[in-house]
Design a protein around this motif. Structure first.
Motif, PDB file in Angstrom:
ATOM      1  N   LYS A  71       0.814  -1.218   0.000  1.00 52.64           N
ATOM      2  CA  LYS A  71       0.000   0.000   0.000  1.00 52.64           C
ATOM      3  C   LYS A  71       0.849   1.270   0.000  1.00 52.64           C
ATOM      4  N   GLY A  72       1.851   1.298  -0.856  1.00 56.47           N
ATOM      5  CA  GLY A  72       2.674   2.496  -1.003  1.00 56.47           C
ATOM      6  C   GLY A  72       3.750   2.674   0.045  1.00 56.47           C
ATOM      7  N   GLU A 108       7.388   5.974   3.023  1.00 57.77           N
ATOM      8  CA  GLU A 108       6.320   6.239   2.061  1.00 57.77           C
ATOM      9  C   GLU A 108       6.929   6.431   0.678  1.00 57.77           C
ATOM     10  N   PRO A 110       6.623   7.355  -3.461  1.00 54.12           N
ATOM     11  CA  PRO A 110       5.801   8.206  -4.327  1.00 54.12           C
ATOM     12  C   PRO A 110       4.825   7.345  -5.139  1.00 54.12           C
ATOM     13  N   GLN A 111       3.767   7.959  -5.641  1.00 54.87           N
ATOM     14  CA  GLN A 111       2.735   7.227  -6.377  1.00 54.87           C
ATOM     15  C   GLN A 111       3.263   6.556  -7.637  1.00 54.87           C
ATOM     16  N   HIS A 112       4.312   7.098  -8.221  1.00 57.69           N
ATOM     17  CA  HIS A 112       4.820   6.522  -9.464  1.00 57.69           C
ATOM     18  C   HIS A 112       5.764   5.339  -9.234  1.00 57.69           C
ATOM     19  N   LYS A 133      10.170   2.622 -11.401  1.00 58.70           N
ATOM     20  CA  LYS A 133       9.060   3.566 -11.603  1.00 58.70           C
ATOM     21  C   LYS A 133       8.120   3.002 -12.661  1.00 58.70           C
ATOM     22  N   SER A 137       5.184   7.087 -15.832  1.00 59.40           N
ATOM     23  CA  SER A 137       5.774   8.234 -15.143  1.00 59.40           C
ATOM     24  C   SER A 137       7.163   8.599 -15.659  1.00 59.40           C
TER      25      SER A 137
END
Length: 145
Positions: A71-72, A108, A110-112, A133, A137
């Motif tokens: 989950k990231g 945490e 990043p979303q990419h 990545k 992105s």
């Protein structure tokens, strides 16, 4: 005025340090922030294709390190064992800087970041983690028509 001497001073300083650390417990963490006493300490960087994490963890058994992505969050966990008998028996310890016990560090991402593209290796006391990545992105050249 109360004057602290000897071991009582160190005991009082440790109590004060624990109180100050508890004030900041539970604050959100991100790539740009972290606790000073967090273990392992980390450096984080990025290339066009990957996110690079270096965790400084000397003296650990690489087979006992756990690295996961969920989950990231990139999670590094394990146990650090100190050698018994470091100080002669009967010695009153007034400072201990080497942490021992279990640890868990969550970073945490990043979303990419692509959780399916993670590699980890342990070299010279450093845990090196590369997180790929997502293709969408990555920088790409656009042809002008």
């Amino acid at each position: 005025m109360k004057l602290f001497t000897g071991a009582n001073l160190f005991t009082e300083l440790e109590r004060l340090q624990r109180q100050l650390l508890s004030v900041f417990d539970g604050l959100p963490s991100s790539l740009r922030s972290g606790r000073l006493d967090a273990f392992p300490q980390i450096n984080i960087g990025s290339t066009d294709d990957t996110i690079e994490v270096v965790a400084f963890a000397p003296g650990l058994d690489p087979a006992k390190l756990e690295v996961s992505v969920d989950k990231g969050l990139l999670v590094i966990a394990g146990q650090r064992v100190t050698h018994d008998g470091a100080l002669p028996e009967g010695t009153r310890e007034y400072a201990q800087e080497r942490f021992s016990g279990t640890f868990r560090r969550a970073i945490e991402l990043p979303q990419h970041a692509d959780p399916d593209k993670v590699q980890a290796r342990y070299i010279d006391g450093c845990l090196l983690i590369s997180v790929g990545k997502r293709e969408a992105s990555k920088p790409r050249a656009i042809t002008v028509q």
